[in-house]
Scaffold this active site. Structure first.
Site, PDB file in Angstrom:
ATOM      1  N   ARG A 366       0.918  -1.299  -0.056  1.00 17.24           N
ATOM      2  CA  ARG A 366       0.043  -0.048  -0.065  1.00 17.24           C
ATOM      3  C   ARG A 366       0.823   1.249   0.055  1.00 17.24           C
ATOM      4  NH1 ARG A 366      -4.560  -1.858   4.542  1.00 17.24           N
ATOM      5  NH2 ARG A 366      -5.188  -3.799   3.316  1.00 17.24           N
ATOM      6  N   GLN A 384       0.321  -9.724   5.760  1.00 16.58           N
ATOM      7  CA  GLN A 384      -1.023  -9.853   6.856  1.00 16.58           C
ATOM      8  C   GLN A 384      -1.039 -11.251   7.112  1.00 16.58           C
ATOM      9  OE1 GLN A 384      -3.855  -8.370   4.119  1.00 16.58           O
ATOM     10  NE2 GLN A 384      -4.342  -6.667   5.440  1.00 16.58           N
ATOM     11  N   ASP A 386      -3.678 -13.199   7.260  1.00 15.25           N
ATOM     12  CA  ASP A 386      -4.853 -12.856   6.963  1.00 15.25           C
ATOM     13  C   ASP A 386      -5.656 -14.228   6.786  1.00 15.25           C
ATOM     14  OD1 ASP A 386      -6.936 -11.296   6.182  1.00 15.25           O
ATOM     15  OD2 ASP A 386      -6.004 -10.764   4.044  1.00 15.25           O
ATOM     16  N   LYS A 472     -17.644  -4.525  12.706  1.00 15.94           N
ATOM     17  CA  LYS A 472     -16.210  -5.197  13.214  1.00 15.94           C
ATOM     18  C   LYS A 472     -15.958  -5.133  14.806  1.00 15.94           C
ATOM     19  CE  LYS A 472     -13.562  -1.044  12.580  1.00 15.94           C
ATOM     20  NZ  LYS A 472     -12.313  -0.495  11.816  1.00 15.94           N
TER      21      LYS A 472
END
Length: 646
Positions: A366, A384, A386, A472
RNA sequence: GCCGUUGUAGCUCAGGGGUAGAGCACUUCCUUGGUAAGGAAGAGGUCACGGGUUCAAUUCCCGUCAACGGCUCCA
């Protein structure tokens, strides 16, 4: 008479118009000396304000967050008074309390204000504080308020007043200083016993870069000198633990200007540590039914057009990679979810396949703004931990619960005992902002809250903090020196399944849309390692640390024996190295201590003869002589105890 | 991206218009030792990069890059 209800449920009958301070005095003089403000019917007000009707009352002291804020807010006014004394004509903007202290945004005009000027301002603040000037609240009309600041020539305050309604404007004065302020404030300046200016930085007026840059002066104050000293020690401790410093000293990671900023290079020891963490989590996930996948570091631009990220982040990202083929474009992947959605789609799915839990240590890129990069906590390339759980709406609660179990296991094993969960829900006032059906949202929001409670999590709920695509749950941990960090996250997502047209066949033989749960217990390997370094001050748990044992021969004559000890330990799965340098043992011990190696083994004539080692524990010293196998078993027992935490 | 500060040896830092210094680390030698620093010698720098001013720039000026402290941002 009116009735006041105190936090312990007891009540007191007092005359109408009694102040909180007077109530405190009636309880004890000592309490009265410590009361900074009061919470009356849930609203924090000056302790010196009269209470006119029945109410609940909580007296706030330094031990309450609101009490601290009151002291710091008042301190901001005091600092402003001191600054005006030294720099007549400066313009004051805003001066709020913050998590640790307060700041005041000041327009110093042409005057330079720097660290060299801190001491004199601190001195003046304390002189003013000693005068015990009362903070006096005054309601003023808008016209009067405008008149006052026009006289003073302070355009920032005028702008603030412009946004306020007549009848709701109050001034607070102490000594020779008057400020536009809603309050509340402490009774008088005498409560402030220690003051320290911490920092100056630029900040835009109203946070808008089109506006003028003001000088933000950060400071902190305390009701006791000793508290300031403790705080300064804490800052010093934080500096010592800084992962950027320790990462360099311990040889964990580095950056290279030539490689590019925000792109960490993991050195051998750091890689060892990271791989061990990865293995630890992989193992835990395998036991919980996750399936490991691997996806490429790039994906076609079309993938991100489908996901919607191209439109939203495309121009602020690393720009697409073009190929010899005209019109063909790829992007460095900024997240793993779109790839995982495509894995979901590789075959028709049945409700019997769900939940499908796809995990990947996925490296993403990013393009963070240059000013944002910070050590390992904010980088441009990171991995991550993830996973995406594809499940039915009915399974959301149970799956979130399992993720919570996983996170709790990690926190336990890595010794983060103090944490809380933040549940982020919709803004009830703005339902159109969110994608997905009301029924789904409600079920998920309720599910998350219920399961968090069932798991015994300390929870705070934030309305309006949910992403547009789903609610979340984030974990906030407190580290060893009390700082808060946001770690693991669990996000429910109704958006990507929609965009990727994911579906499964239900028991009713109809097509249904699955829900997707994103989750990353560490967040990223980079960020987690950074937090871990600061949490344990570089002294990693024995099972995780790159070098567990350093063998220190007393002289070069015993290097061979030392090597044979190392070999033997390695056969027990212990990470051991020999310090073969031509140095005295005292020096080798010192260096091993500084490298934070948990165990040192000193070997010389005696040990060689007996086939033993003389063990020494970091920070503790000599723990006696024992046979190699005994030492190895002791280390492995210790590790086993750490990893069996449940 | 914006404001401010900084950039000198692997690390921590001093210095300063006449092409560089300390401590630690490193290499070699002496020493062969017993629980937090043994001794000596040596090697190591395009003073971040690019441009300008100057007889001369690492030093002064401008720009770029990076780090740091904040602001804004964070899928």
């Amino acid at each position: 008479m009116i009735t006041l209800t105190l936090p312990d449920g007891s009540t007191r009958e007092v005359a109408k118009g009694t102040t909180s301070l007077q109530v405190a005095q009636s309880i004890s003089e000592g309490l009265a000396r410590n009361v900074l403000s009061a919470e009356v019917n849930g609203e924090v007000i000056d302790a010196t304000r009269p209470i006119e009707a029945d109410a609940t009352l909580k007296l706030l002291t330094w031990n309450d967050d609101s009490g601290k804020s009151t002291l710091w807010h008042s301190s901001a006014h005091l600092m402003a008074e001191a600054l005006e004394a030294h720099y007549p004509g400066i313009k004051l903007a805003i001066g709020p309390p913050i998590e640790n202290g307060f700041y005041y945004d000041v327009d110093f005009g042409d005057v330079e204000f720097s660290q060299a000027d801190f001491a004199k301002v601190e001195k003046t603040m304390l002189e003013l504080a000693r005068q015990k000037s009362e903070y006096i609240r005054k309601e003023v009309s808008k016209a009067d308020a405008i008149h006052f600041f026009r006289e003073k020539g302070d355009q920032y305050k005028l702008e603030l007043i412009d946004g306020l309604e007549d009848g709701q404007i109050t001034f607070y004065s102490q000594g020779n200083f008057t400020d536009l302020c809603r309050g509340p404030h402490i009774p008088n300046t005498g409560f402030i016993k220690a003051a320290k200016l911490l920092n100056v930085a630029g900040a835009y007026w109203r946070g808008d870069e089109k506006n003028k840059m003001l000088t933000r002066v950060y400071a902190i104050t305390f009701p006791k000198q000793s508290e300031l000293e403790d705080y300064l020690k804490l800052l010093e401790e934080a500096r010592k633990r800084d992962h950027r410093k320790l990462g360099k000293e311990l040889g964990l990671f580095a950056f290279s200007q030539k490689v590019g900023s925000g792109l960490p290079l993991w050195l051998p020891k750091g890689t060892d540590l990271r791989m061990r963490l990865t293995a630890f989590l992989t193992d835990a996930q395998k036991k919980m039914g996750y399936l490991q996948v691997i996806t490429p570091h790039i994906g076609s631009k079309e993938l991100y057009e489908t996901s919607g990220h191209w439109e939203k982040y495309g121009k602020d990202s690393f720009q697409p990679i073009s190929t010899p083929q005209e019109g063909e474009m790829y992007m460095l992947k900024p997240m793993n979810c779109p790839h995982h959605c495509e894995i979901f789609k590789t075959e028709p799915r049945s409700y019997r396949d769900l939940p499908l839990r796809l995990a990947e240590f996925g490296t993403v890129y990013r393009y963070e703004q240059t000013g944002e990069l910070h050590g390992l906590t904010r980088v441009r390339g990171f991995t991550q931990d993830d996973a995406h759980i594809f499940c039915t709406v009915d399974q959301v609660k149970e799956e979130v619960g399992k993720v919570i179990d996983l996170v709790l296991y990690i926190f336990k094993t890595l010794d983060f005992p103090d944490f809380l969960a933040q549940v982020s829900l919709r803004d009830p006032g703005n339902p159109s902002k969110y994608i997905g059906s009301d029924a789904n949202w409600e079920a998920a929001e309720r599910g998350i809250q219920e399961v968090a409670t069932e798991k015994g999590l300390k929870t705070v709920v934030e309305y309006g903090e949910a992403a547009f695509y789903g609610p979340k749950l984030d974990f906030m941990v407190r580290d060893a020196i009390g700082r808060r960090w946001q770690l693991g996250t669990v996000q429910v997502d109704y958006n990507l399944p929609e965009r990727f047209e994911l579906e499964y066949t239900g028991a009713d033989n109809q097509k249904h849309r699955p829900v997707m749960i994103h989750r990353a217990p560490f967040g990223s390997m980079e960020r987690f390692v950074a937090i871990l370094i600061e949490h344990c001050a570089g002294q990693f748990p024995l099972w995780l640390t790159p070098e567990q044992v350093k063998i220190l021969p007393v002289s070069e004559k015993y290097n061979d024996y030392a090597q044979s000890v190392a070999k033997s330990l390695i056969s027990y799965d212990i990470r051991a190295l020999v310090d073969e340098r031509n140095e005295k043992v005292g020096k080798k011990i010192r260096d091993a201590e500084l490298e934070k190696v948990p165990y040192m083994l000193i070997v010389g004539e005696e040990e060689q003869g007996a086939g033993t080692v003389s063990a020494r524990k970091k920070g503790e010293g000599d723990i006696g002589s024992l046979a190699i196998a005994d030492f190895a078993n002791k280390v492995n027992e210790e590790i086993k105890a750490m990893l069996s935490a449940q």
